[in-house]
Write a protein that holds these residues in place. Structure first.
Motif, short mmCIF file in Angstrom:
data_model
loop_
_atom_site.label_atom_id
_atom_site.label_comp_id
_atom_site.label_asym_id
_atom_site.label_seq_id
_atom_site.Cartn_x
_atom_site.Cartn_y
_atom_site.Cartn_z
N VAL A 81 0.83 -1.20 0.00
CA VAL A 81 0.00 0.00 0.00
C VAL A 81 0.86 1.25 0.00
N ASN A 82 1.95 1.27 0.76
CA ASN A 82 2.85 2.43 0.79
C ASN A 82 3.47 2.70 -0.59
N ALA A 83 3.70 1.64 -1.35
CA ALA A 83 4.36 1.82 -2.66
C ALA A 83 3.38 2.11 -3.78
N ALA A 84 2.08 1.81 -3.58
CA ALA A 84 1.10 1.96 -4.67
C ALA A 84 0.79 3.44 -4.93
N ARG A 85 0.83 3.85 -6.24
CA ARG A 85 0.50 5.21 -6.68
C ARG A 85 -0.23 5.13 -8.03
N TYR A 86 -1.04 6.15 -8.29
CA TYR A 86 -1.69 6.25 -9.60
C TYR A 86 -2.01 7.72 -9.88
N ASN A 90 -1.51 10.15 -6.35
CA ASN A 90 -2.66 9.64 -5.61
C ASN A 90 -2.29 8.32 -4.93
N TYR A 91 -2.85 8.05 -3.77
CA TYR A 91 -2.41 6.93 -2.93
C TYR A 91 -3.61 6.18 -2.36
N PHE A 92 -3.34 5.06 -1.63
CA PHE A 92 -4.34 4.27 -0.93
C PHE A 92 -4.08 4.37 0.59
N PHE A 93 -5.14 4.12 1.38
CA PHE A 93 -4.98 4.14 2.84
C PHE A 93 -5.74 2.96 3.44
#
Length: 492
Positions: A81-86, A90-93
């Motif tokens: 989750v820390n590495a995911a971007r789009y 923009n990020y996930f939590f």
């Protein structure tokens, strides 16, 4: 109503109608594109969240299968989750049902801390309902800002670990995209409006001005035609008078052409005789050229004879060399005679007979030496004489050959010139014949012209009648130009 409008006004009103229709179409398409943009954002949030939820579910499955411990599975999920971007940054939590933050890449210091914000309460409420993923709208601060902004979040509950996973977008980013679309639509509409109005005005001017000029030209042409028809009547009367004068002039011209025809026939006869004489000169010149070429061949034969004299000179030189050998033999013979005399003197009485022989041999050697010297002198004189004759012969032959070649070249040029004269004479003969034919045709044409002059007199009378009809046509043209002006500029 439309009949009172000019072509330019009709085109301008039509362009205004097109602009209004185009503007309404752009507004409709703009609203549709804005709604479609929001739907695309919702679909993007749903697809991305579902993809990350599937990853978390996979790690939960590995934990249940005993392949990973709970701590290892949670650590790997946090890392993912820390590495995911789009879409840039923009990020996930992730949070849990106790309102504790599990992962937030923008606020890593709050991981494991209970959050008191209103949206976290809503996150927990949605998760506890256990009705599946859901969209949620709320106001929150942006990273690096203290001001609240509207945000749309998509939340996926994870009941196995009592978690929820979410991601969202700020609505003002979508509003900014909407505003950009509106600005683009307004810009396009303005540009097309200006283009259509300017282009329509230009096209109207391009159409109306030439047509206006055309109507003016039609008016001017009808007025001029009316004037010309009056002049045409007068000119037709003048043509009738001049036709009589033309007939008498044509008869005189025909008599003169007849005389010219007889002169050309005589010239044709003289030209034919000149052509025959030119052909005779050409034949004799070719005969002279053949004789000169034979002379050149004879001079070449003389030159070959001179070369034979040079061969004789070489033979004389060889004879002279042989005479020099004889002279050497004579010298050696005299030396032998002297030695023999000495030996006979030593022999005394026994050598007297040998002394007589030695003396005779010496005398013979002297006589042979004298004759050899005379032969050599004669050979020298013969060689010099042959050489002088050879040089004189070569000089005269070369000079004669040069002159002969020069004469041959002159004859060649004369033949070319005579042939050219012969060609020109043939052309002159043909041209004279053609002139004779042409003059006869002119004579026939003059006869026809004489008949035409009579017909012209009749035509002049017809022209008078036609001029009155032209006057009627000019009035009709004036009426047409008036109607065209009404079409172009509108009814007055």
């Amino acid at each position: 109503m439309l009949n009172k409008l000019s072509i330019k006004q009709k085109i301008i009103y039509w362009n205004i109608f097109i602009i209004i229709l185009f503007t309404l179409t752009l507004i409709y398409l703009g609203n549709a594109s804005i709604n479609r943009l929001m739907d695309e954002k919702r679909t993007q949030l749903r697809n991305l969240s579902n993809a990350l939820g599937a990853v978390v579910v996979q790690y939960i499955k590995l934990e249940k299968e005993g392949k990973l411990s709970h701590e290892e599975a949670v650590t790997r999920v946090k890392t993912t989750v820390n590495a995911a971007r789009y879409d840039g940054d923009n990020y996930f939590f992730i949070g849990d049902y106790d309102m504790r933050q599990i992962v937030n890449p923008k606020r890593p210091k709050d991981d494991g801390v209970i959050q008191s914000s209103a949206q976290y309460k809503k996150f927990v409420e949605i998760s506890l309902k256990n009705t599946g993923p859901e969209f949620l709208s709320y106001f929150t601060t942006k990273p690096g800002s203290t001001e609240n902004f509207p945000k749309l979040t998509y939340l996926i509950p994870i009941p196995e670990w009592k978690w929820y996973i979410g991601t969202g977008i700020y609505i003002d980013d979508v509003d900014r995209a909407k505003n950009n679309n509106i600005i683009q639509l307004v810009t396009i509409t303005t540009f097309i409006t200006i283009l259509l109005m300017f282009g329509g005005t230009k096209i109207a001017n391009y159409i109306s001005k030439p047509l206006s000029n055309l109507t003016n030209l039609l008016k001017e042409s009808s007025d001029k035609m009316e004037e010309e028809s009056t002049q045409l009547t007068k000119m037709s009367e003048d043509v009738g008078k001049s036709s009589n004068e033309q007939a008498s002039s044509i008869q005189g011209t025909a008599a003169a052409i007849s005389e010219v025809t007889s002169m050309i026939a005589r010239t044709s006869t003289l030209t034919f005789n000149s052509e025959k004489l030119s052909q005779t000169i050409n034949n004799r010149t070719e005969m002279g050229n053949t004789a000169v070429k034979d002379m050149v061949s004879a001079m070449e034969a003389i030159q070959e004879a001179g070369q034979k004299l040079s061969e004789i000179e070489a033979i004389i030189i060889q004879i002279e060399n042989k005479a020099m050998i004889i002279n050497d033999i004579v010298t050696k013979t005299e030396l032998l005679s002297l030695n023999a005399s000495i030996e006979s003197a030593r022999a005394g009485e026994h050598g007297k007979g040998f002394a007589v022989v030695a003396e005779e041999v010496g005398n013979l050697a002297k006589t042979s030496g004298k004759s050899s010297n005379e032969i050599r002198d004669l050979l020298n004189k013969s060689r010099e004489k042959v050489k002088s004759i050879l040089e004189l012969t070569i000089s005269r032959v070369t000079e004669g050959q040069s002159k002969t070649i020069e004469v041959s070249n002159i004859f060649d040029q004369i033949i070319i010139d005579v042939k050219e004269i012969n060609t020109q004479m043939s052309q002159i003969t043909e041209a004279t014949k053609e002139q004779e034919i042409g003059v006869k045709q002119i004579s026939e044409a003059m006869t026809k012209i004489d008949l035409s002059a009579i017909n012209n007199l009749k035509s002049a009378e017809s022209s008078i009648r036609s001029s009155s009809k032209v006057l009627e046509i000019s009035h009709a043209l004036k009426t047409i130009s008036s109607k065209t002006e009404e079409i172009v500029l509108g009814q007055k």
